[in-house]
Motif scaffolding. Structure first.
Motif, mmCIF file in Angstrom:
data_model
loop_
_atom_site.group_PDB
_atom_site.id
_atom_site.type_symbol
_atom_site.label_atom_id
_atom_site.label_comp_id
_atom_site.label_asym_id
_atom_site.label_seq_id
_atom_site.Cartn_x
_atom_site.Cartn_y
_atom_site.Cartn_z
ATOM 1 N N THR A 1 12.478 -6.513 3.722
ATOM 2 C CA THR A 1 13.113 -5.197 3.639
ATOM 3 C C THR A 1 12.065 -4.145 3.275
ATOM 4 O O THR A 1 10.948 -4.465 2.880
ATOM 5 C CB THR A 1 14.234 -5.194 2.598
ATOM 6 O OG1 THR A 1 13.677 -5.385 1.322
ATOM 7 C CG2 THR A 1 15.280 -6.225 2.910
ATOM 8 N N ASN A 2 12.507 -2.903 3.362
ATOM 9 C CA ASN A 2 11.591 -1.799 3.057
ATOM 10 C C ASN A 2 11.151 -1.776 1.596
ATOM 11 O O ASN A 2 10.032 -1.417 1.286
ATOM 12 C CB ASN A 2 12.228 -0.460 3.424
ATOM 13 C CG ASN A 2 12.264 -0.250 4.927
ATOM 14 O OD1 ASN A 2 11.489 -0.878 5.646
ATOM 15 N ND2 ASN A 2 13.145 0.605 5.387
ATOM 16 N N GLY A 3 12.063 -2.138 0.699
ATOM 17 C CA GLY A 3 11.736 -2.155 -0.728
ATOM 18 C C GLY A 3 10.659 -3.174 -1.047
ATOM 19 O O GLY A 3 9.729 -2.902 -1.816
ATOM 20 N N GLU A 4 10.768 -4.359 -0.465
ATOM 21 C CA GLU A 4 9.748 -5.386 -0.687
ATOM 22 C C GLU A 4 8.411 -4.966 -0.094
ATOM 23 O O GLU A 4 7.359 -5.196 -0.683
ATOM 24 C CB GLU A 4 10.207 -6.715 -0.089
ATOM 25 C CG GLU A 4 11.371 -7.332 -0.828
ATOM 26 C CD GLU A 4 11.925 -8.550 -0.108
ATOM 27 O OE1 GLU A 4 11.550 -8.789 1.064
ATOM 28 O OE2 GLU A 4 12.734 -9.254 -0.729
ATOM 29 N N TRP A 5 8.464 -4.340 1.086
ATOM 30 C CA TRP A 5 7.242 -3.867 1.714
ATOM 31 C C TRP A 5 6.564 -2.808 0.841
ATOM 32 O O TRP A 5 5.350 -2.816 0.652
ATOM 33 C CB TRP A 5 7.562 -3.276 3.094
ATOM 34 C CG TRP A 5 6.324 -2.783 3.782
ATOM 35 C CD1 TRP A 5 5.478 -3.504 4.547
ATOM 36 C CD2 TRP A 5 5.792 -1.463 3.736
ATOM 37 N NE1 TRP A 5 4.444 -2.726 4.992
ATOM 38 C CE2 TRP A 5 4.618 -1.446 4.499
ATOM 39 C CE3 TRP A 5 6.193 -0.283 3.122
ATOM 40 C CZ2 TRP A 5 3.831 -0.313 4.661
ATOM 41 C CZ3 TRP A 5 5.413 0.854 3.282
ATOM 42 C CH2 TRP A 5 4.248 0.830 4.056
#
Length: 90
Positions: A1-5
Motif C-alpha cells: 500500500t501507499n502507507g507502507e511505501w
C-alpha cells in the motif's frame, strides 16, 4: 500500500542521510588527522634545539586534538576562534 511505501521511502532516505553524514565526518577526521601529522612533523623540526618550546608546541597539538575529539563542531569553531591553542606559539 501507499502507507507502507511511504514508510519504506522515509526509512531509506533517513538511512541515506545518516550514511552520508557519517561518510562526511570520517572524511573530515581523515583530513584533520593528516594535517595534525604534518603539523607535528613541522613542529619537531622547528623546535629541534629548543626542548622547552618543543614541549609547549606539543601541548598545543594535544590541546587542539582534545578540542577536535571532545567537542561539537560549533563549540570547536568558537573555541578555535577565541582560544586557539596554536596562537600561544606566536
Amino acid at each position: 500500500t501507499n502507507g507502507e511505501w511511504a514508510i519504506g521511502a522515509f526509512i531509506t532516505l533517513t538511512l541515506q542521510i545518516l550514511y552520508e553524514r557519517q561518510r562526511y565526518i570520517l572524511e573530515q577526521i581523515e583530513m584533520e588527522t593528516s594535517l595534525l601529522t604534518v603539523i607535528t612533523q613541522n613542529i619537531i623540526s622547528i623546535f629541534e634545539g629548543d626542548d622547552e618550546r618543543g614541549v609547549e608546541a606539543a601541548q598545543c597539538i594535544t590541546d587542539h586534538t582534545r578540542i577536535l575529539v571532545a567537542e561539537s563542531r560549533g563549540t570547536e569553531l568558537m573555541t578555535m576562534i577565541y582560544d586557539d591553542p596554536f596562537i600561544r606559539l606566536l
